[in-house]
Design a protein around this motif. Structure first.
Motif, PDB file in Angstrom:
ATOM      1  N   TYR A 177       0.682  -1.536  -0.109  1.00 35.95           N
ATOM      2  CA  TYR A 177      -0.219   0.463   0.095  1.00 35.95           C
ATOM      3  C   TYR A 177       0.898   1.245   0.266  1.00 35.95           C
ATOM      4  CZ  TYR A 177      -3.235   3.210   1.355  1.00 35.95           C
ATOM      5  OH  TYR A 177      -3.773   5.091   1.282  1.00 35.95           O
ATOM      6  N   TYR A 178       2.162   1.334   0.565  1.00 38.33           N
ATOM      7  CA  TYR A 178       3.203   2.307   0.433  1.00 38.33           C
ATOM      8  C   TYR A 178       4.173   2.252  -0.304  1.00 38.33           C
ATOM      9  CZ  TYR A 178       0.350   3.133   5.136  1.00 38.33           C
ATOM     10  OH  TYR A 178      -0.607   3.424   5.826  1.00 38.33           O
ATOM     11  N   PHE A 179       4.741   3.366  -0.318  1.00 41.98           N
ATOM     12  CA  PHE A 179       5.434   3.647  -1.631  1.00 41.98           C
ATOM     13  C   PHE A 179       6.965   3.953  -1.014  1.00 41.98           C
ATOM     14  CE2 PHE A 179       1.938   3.231  -3.505  1.00 41.98           C
ATOM     15  CZ  PHE A 179       2.250   2.319  -4.498  1.00 41.98           C
ATOM     16  N   SER A 180       8.098   3.680  -1.346  1.00 38.64           N
ATOM     17  CA  SER A 180       9.311   4.781  -1.516  1.00 38.64           C
ATOM     18  C   SER A 180       9.512   5.570  -2.247  1.00 38.64           C
ATOM     19  CB  SER A 180      10.710   3.926  -0.904  1.00 38.64           C
ATOM     20  OG  SER A 180      10.876   3.075  -1.834  1.00 38.64           O
ATOM     21  N   ARG A 181      10.459   6.958  -2.739  1.00 40.27           N
ATOM     22  CA  ARG A 181      10.330   7.527  -3.301  1.00 40.27           C
ATOM     23  C   ARG A 181      12.141   7.736  -3.420  1.00 40.27           C
ATOM     24  NH1 ARG A 181       8.911  13.676  -3.394  1.00 40.27           N
ATOM     25  NH2 ARG A 181      11.212  13.868  -1.340  1.00 40.27           N
ATOM     26  N   ALA A 182      12.869   8.021  -5.283  1.00 45.81           N
ATOM     27  CA  ALA A 182      14.047   8.176  -5.808  1.00 45.81           C
ATOM     28  C   ALA A 182      13.595   9.114  -6.116  1.00 45.81           C
ATOM     29  CB  ALA A 182      14.588   6.328  -6.125  1.00 45.81           C
ATOM     30  N   VAL A 183      15.172   9.957  -5.615  1.00 48.97           N
ATOM     31  CA  VAL A 183      15.049  11.227  -6.272  1.00 48.97           C
ATOM     32  C   VAL A 183      16.105  11.201  -7.544  1.00 48.97           C
ATOM     33  CG1 VAL A 183      14.316  13.610  -6.391  1.00 48.97           C
ATOM     34  CG2 VAL A 183      13.536  12.431  -4.492  1.00 48.97           C
ATOM     35  N   THR A 184      15.766  11.598  -8.529  1.00 50.23           N
ATOM     36  CA  THR A 184      17.566  11.915  -8.826  1.00 50.23           C
ATOM     37  C   THR A 184      17.611  13.161  -9.492  1.00 50.23           C
ATOM     38  OG1 THR A 184      16.290  10.809 -11.164  1.00 50.23           O
ATOM     39  CG2 THR A 184      17.717   9.286  -9.328  1.00 50.23           C
ATOM     40  N   THR A 185      18.382  13.940 -10.253  1.00 50.82           N
ATOM     41  CA  THR A 185      18.460  15.000 -10.685  1.00 50.82           C
ATOM     42  C   THR A 185      18.658  15.238 -12.616  1.00 50.82           C
ATOM     43  OG1 THR A 185      19.317  16.299  -8.795  1.00 50.82           O
ATOM     44  CG2 THR A 185      19.791  17.198 -11.262  1.00 50.82           C
ATOM     45  N   VAL A 186      18.349  15.441 -13.045  1.00 51.22           N
ATOM     46  CA  VAL A 186      17.977  15.168 -14.819  1.00 51.22           C
ATOM     47  C   VAL A 186      17.844  16.182 -15.303  1.00 51.22           C
ATOM     48  CG1 VAL A 186      16.930  12.612 -14.445  1.00 51.22           C
ATOM     49  CG2 VAL A 186      15.376  14.890 -15.009  1.00 51.22           C
ATOM     50  N   ALA A 187      18.638  16.650 -16.444  1.00 50.91           N
ATOM     51  CA  ALA A 187      18.570  18.277 -16.826  1.00 50.91           C
ATOM     52  C   ALA A 187      17.285  17.988 -17.690  1.00 50.91           C
ATOM     53  CB  ALA A 187      19.195  17.616 -18.683  1.00 50.91           C
ATOM     54  N   PRO A 188      17.296  19.505 -17.388  1.00 47.79           N
ATOM     55  CA  PRO A 188      16.163  20.696 -17.635  1.00 47.79           C
ATOM     56  C   PRO A 188      15.859  20.281 -19.273  1.00 47.79           C
ATOM     57  CG  PRO A 188      17.585  21.986 -17.132  1.00 47.79           C
ATOM     58  CD  PRO A 188      18.202  20.552 -16.653  1.00 47.79           C
ATOM     59  N   VAL A 189      14.255  20.879 -19.080  1.00 48.77           N
ATOM     60  CA  VAL A 189      13.769  20.373 -20.963  1.00 48.77           C
ATOM     61  C   VAL A 189      14.914  20.897 -21.353  1.00 48.77           C
ATOM     62  CG1 VAL A 189      11.875  20.412 -22.191  1.00 48.77           C
ATOM     63  CG2 VAL A 189      11.464  19.558 -20.227  1.00 48.77           C
ATOM     64  N   TRP A 190      15.318  21.209 -22.997  1.00 53.07           N
ATOM     65  CA  TRP A 190      16.287  22.173 -23.355  1.00 53.07           C
ATOM     66  C   TRP A 190      15.341  23.233 -24.117  1.00 53.07           C
ATOM     67  CZ3 TRP A 190      20.353  24.268 -25.167  1.00 53.07           C
ATOM     68  CH2 TRP A 190      21.104  24.908 -26.509  1.00 53.07           C
ATOM     69  N   GLU A 191      15.875  24.257 -24.165  1.00 54.19           N
ATOM     70  CA  GLU A 191      14.429  24.842 -24.780  1.00 54.19           C
ATOM     71  C   GLU A 191      15.883  26.151 -25.889  1.00 54.19           C
ATOM     72  OE1 GLU A 191      11.945  27.598 -22.771  1.00 54.19           O
ATOM     73  OE2 GLU A 191      12.348  26.351 -20.832  1.00 54.19           O
ATOM     74  N   ALA A 192      15.284  25.933 -26.767  1.00 56.92           N
ATOM     75  CA  ALA A 192      16.614  26.894 -27.966  1.00 56.92           C
ATOM     76  C   ALA A 192      16.083  28.611 -27.521  1.00 56.92           C
ATOM     77  CB  ALA A 192      15.924  26.460 -29.648  1.00 56.92           C
ATOM     78  N   GLY A 193      17.331  29.628 -28.143  1.00 58.03           N
ATOM     79  CA  GLY A 193      17.794  30.325 -27.164  1.00 58.03           C
ATOM     80  C   GLY A 193      17.657  31.458 -25.706  1.00 58.03           C
ATOM     81  N   LYS A 194      16.929  29.321 -24.846  1.00 60.87           N
ATOM     82  CA  LYS A 194      17.507  30.307 -23.660  1.00 60.87           C
ATOM     83  C   LYS A 194      18.359  30.092 -23.250  1.00 60.87           C
ATOM     84  CE  LYS A 194      15.375  28.699 -18.873  1.00 60.87           C
ATOM     85  NZ  LYS A 194      13.769  28.445 -18.317  1.00 60.87           N
ATOM     86  N   TYR A 195      19.859  28.928 -23.297  1.00 60.37           N
ATOM     87  CA  TYR A 195      20.906  28.612 -22.504  1.00 60.37           C
ATOM     88  C   TYR A 195      22.177  28.943 -23.667  1.00 60.37           C
ATOM     89  CZ  TYR A 195      18.031  25.667 -20.140  1.00 60.37           C
ATOM     90  OH  TYR A 195      16.717  25.494 -19.770  1.00 60.37           O
ATOM     91  N   TYR A 196      23.230  29.418 -22.772  1.00 61.53           N
ATOM     92  CA  TYR A 196      24.580  29.678 -23.404  1.00 61.53           C
ATOM     93  C   TYR A 196      25.617  28.533 -23.358  1.00 61.53           C
ATOM     94  CZ  TYR A 196      22.134  34.167 -23.696  1.00 61.53           C
ATOM     95  OH  TYR A 196      20.933  35.043 -23.712  1.00 61.53           O
TER      96      TYR A 196
END
Length: 600
Positions: A486-505
């Motif tokens: 009935y209950y769950f454990s949670r695993a948290v991972t860090t991933v790349a943000p969604v790519w947006e053209a013109g936003k990143y350098y």
């Protein structure tokens, strides 16, 4: 002439008579011996003695009584010896002590530095002797260092004690050899004239075998040193003449000696650039800039250049942190986003009771669903009050009292099918349950407390306070009952943000080449011969001044240390001109004799 003695503070105590005084000063000794009758003993260690108006005097360091001769001898340092007991040291961070300017001003500074300004005064008048950039030997005795400095600049030191005040004054030396030369008809003398001193000195510096630094110094027949560099002020190895092209004496006239100076140091010369060197852009890190008095090598500096990205980099998912986004006028590294995954729990976690809030359950309203953090079950406990609350009168209704819930033990008479009455006992929760029928008869035998409950105080006014009667309610949470799957454990991972053209350098470092400016940058030249030549020239000077005169003179004329004198031996015609380097003065009664040592 009165011989005065004074205490440690210079206070005059008296005059000595019937004494024998032997004073020596100059190139060595710089001490005195004073002998008087034992009965006339008057001095202690630290006392001063002096002949007023002269340079003869000093401090008592030793006392030697002799009962057989019935005399006592005081020994000590002359004024010259007191100064020579101090050392001229290089200033902090410097290799040598270098001075220049008016001689009296220089000497005044030196006397203060060596801590003798309470004994010696230096003339305030401007001296006729000017010191031109003089470099002292490292850690040289002060008096000998001052003598050499003055001799180099045609001066001498005059010491005069007047009324207990010892005055120092730099004056020009006098060359008596010009018009007041001695000859062997006037006095007894010993002259040594060296016609062939060392005139070729091979100076060996640091290094091994063929890598060793070697330079030849040559002198002519008059002791004049020949050129050893191609420029007046050499500052780099290429300026020195390393061959024998300037040798002037050969064959039997040449006298050669090796001077081993393996400890000779390199001299670092920082030369100000007046014009931009060729290849400045590629080689600027080989030049220096002066900062806070120190020379620092130029270092490569880089500046970040940011470029807006129009397409997703191939390594975005792995190295998104190497890219940037613009925040106002600054750029910041891209941060990842958190991604959660949930795993159903089949077994109860070991930390369930304490950390149930770290686990989740799947909530749904029939339309949407989400994982929510497990909440605890609320429990209450009641804490008995032992002290009256400060708000009892106003807020008594928020407190509790303990109330019993009663039950009843009853005797039951019940008739069986044969009409026989039999007895047994039952517990009833309410008297309403007691019904007298034809078949049963009840009789209450005991009133029991089934349980206790806590009720809020409902009195119309605050009841009288009594310790141990009232309670405070406290609520707390406990882990809910465990339910498998009935209950769950949670695993948290860090991933790349969604790519947006013109936003990143992206970023690239660009080298910032300094713009050349006249008078700002320096080039370093290592001079491996300057120290070698300097020490070699001093050695050559010693060889050139190896002639000597030894003579005893009467006291009719008083010469000073560094004065120049000449002497000629009439039979051989040998003539020598040398500076006076030592003076020995003896007083016995009214008789005075002076002996000079002349030449190095």
């Amino acid at each position: 002439m009165d011989l005065i003695y004074a205490d440690e503070k210079g206070k005059e105590l008296g005059v000595l008579n019937n004494f024998a005084l032997d004073v020596a000063f100059g190139s060595d000794e710089n001490n005195f011996e004073l002998e008087i009758d034992l009965e006339s003993h008057c001095c202690k260690a630290g006392y001063f003695i002096y002949l007023d108006g002269t340079e003869y005097g000093g401090i008592v360091d030793k006392i030697e009584p002799d009962t057989e001769k019935n005399n006592i001898t005081y020994k000590g340092r002359t004024w010259h010896g007191i100064i020579n007991g101090k050392i001229i040291e290089p200033e902090a961070g410097q290799d040598y002590r270098i001075v220049s300017g008016d001689a009296n001003a220089v000497i005044r500074e030196l006397i203060e530095d060596i801590g003798l300004s309470t004994i010696f005064e230096v003339s305030e008048s401007e001296s006729a002797v000017n010191i031109e950039e003089y470099q002292f030997d490292r850690y040289t005795p002060a008096y000998l260092g001052i003598l050499k400095m003055l001799r180099k600049n045609n001066g001498k030191l005059v010491i005069t004690c007047i009324n207990g005040n010892v005055m120092l004054d730099a004056v020009p030396l006098f060359d008596y050899s010009r018009d007041d030369e001695w000859d062997s008809s006037q006095m007894g003398m010993v002259i040594e004239k060296n016609y062939h001193p060392v005139n070729h000195l091979i100076c060996l510096g640091k290094g091994d075998l063929r890598e060793r630094k070697v330079i030849h110094l040559f002198a002519d027949e008059n002791g004049g040193v020949q050129p050893y560099a191609t420029v007046d002020s050499p500052y780099r190895n290429e300026h020195y003449i390393l061959d024998k092209s300037h040798q002037v004496l050969f064959g039997s006239d040449e006298v050669t000696e090796i001077y081993d100076l393996g400890n000779a140091q390199d001299t670092l010369n920082y030369v100000l650039l007046q014009n931009q060197p060729d290849g400045w852009k590629e080689k600027y890190t080989g030049y220096y800039r002066k900062t806070d008095g120190d020379f620092k090598l130029l270092e490569r500096e880089y500046e970040d250049a940011y470029t807006q990205l129009s397409s997703e980099p191939v390594d975005w998912s792995r190295k998104y942190g190497n890219y940037f986004y613009k925040n106002g006028n600054s750029y910041k590294n891209v941060e990842g986003t958190e991604k959660s995954s949930y795993n159903v729990l089949k077994t109860k976690p070991s930390d369930w009771k304490k950390n149930y809030g770290n686990y989740f359950y799947l909530w749904s309203d029939g339309v949407t669903s989400e994982y929510r953090s497990v909440s605890g079950d609320s429990k209450d406990k009641y804490v008995i009050q032992t002290m009256k609350p400060s708000d009892w009168k106003k807020n008594y209704s928020k407190y509790y009292k303990k109330v019993p819930i009663l039950c009843f033990r009853v005797e039951v008479l019940e008739a069986d099918k044969n009409g026989v009455w039999k007895k047994h006992f039952e517990v009833k929760e309410s008297v309403d349950d007691l019904k007298d029928t034809s078949k049963k008869k009840y009789r209450v035998t005991n009133t029991l407390v089934r349980q206790w409950v806590y009720e809020k105080i409902s009195d119309k006014k605050a009841p009288a306070w009594k310790s141990g009667k009232y309670y405070t309610k406290q609520s707390y949470s406990v882990a809910p009952k465990w339910k498998e799957k009935y209950y769950f454990s949670r695993a948290v991972t860090t991933v790349a943000p969604v790519w947006e053209a013109g936003k990143y350098y992206g970023v690239a470092s660009q080298e910032q080449i300094p713009v050349f400016s006249t008078g700002k940058y320096y080039e370093l030249f290592v001079d491996s011969y300057a120290d070698l030549v300097m020490q070699g020239l001093k050695k050559m000077e010693q060889y050139a001044n190896c002639d000597s005169i030894s003579s005893k003179l009467d006291a009719s004329k008083d010469y000073g240390i560094n004065d120049i004198v000449g002497a000629t031996e009439l039979k051989t015609g040998i003539r020598v001109v040398q500076p006076i380097t030592k003076k020995i003065v003896k007083f016995i009664g009214d008789d005075k004799s002076i002996e000079y040592e002349i030449g190095e």
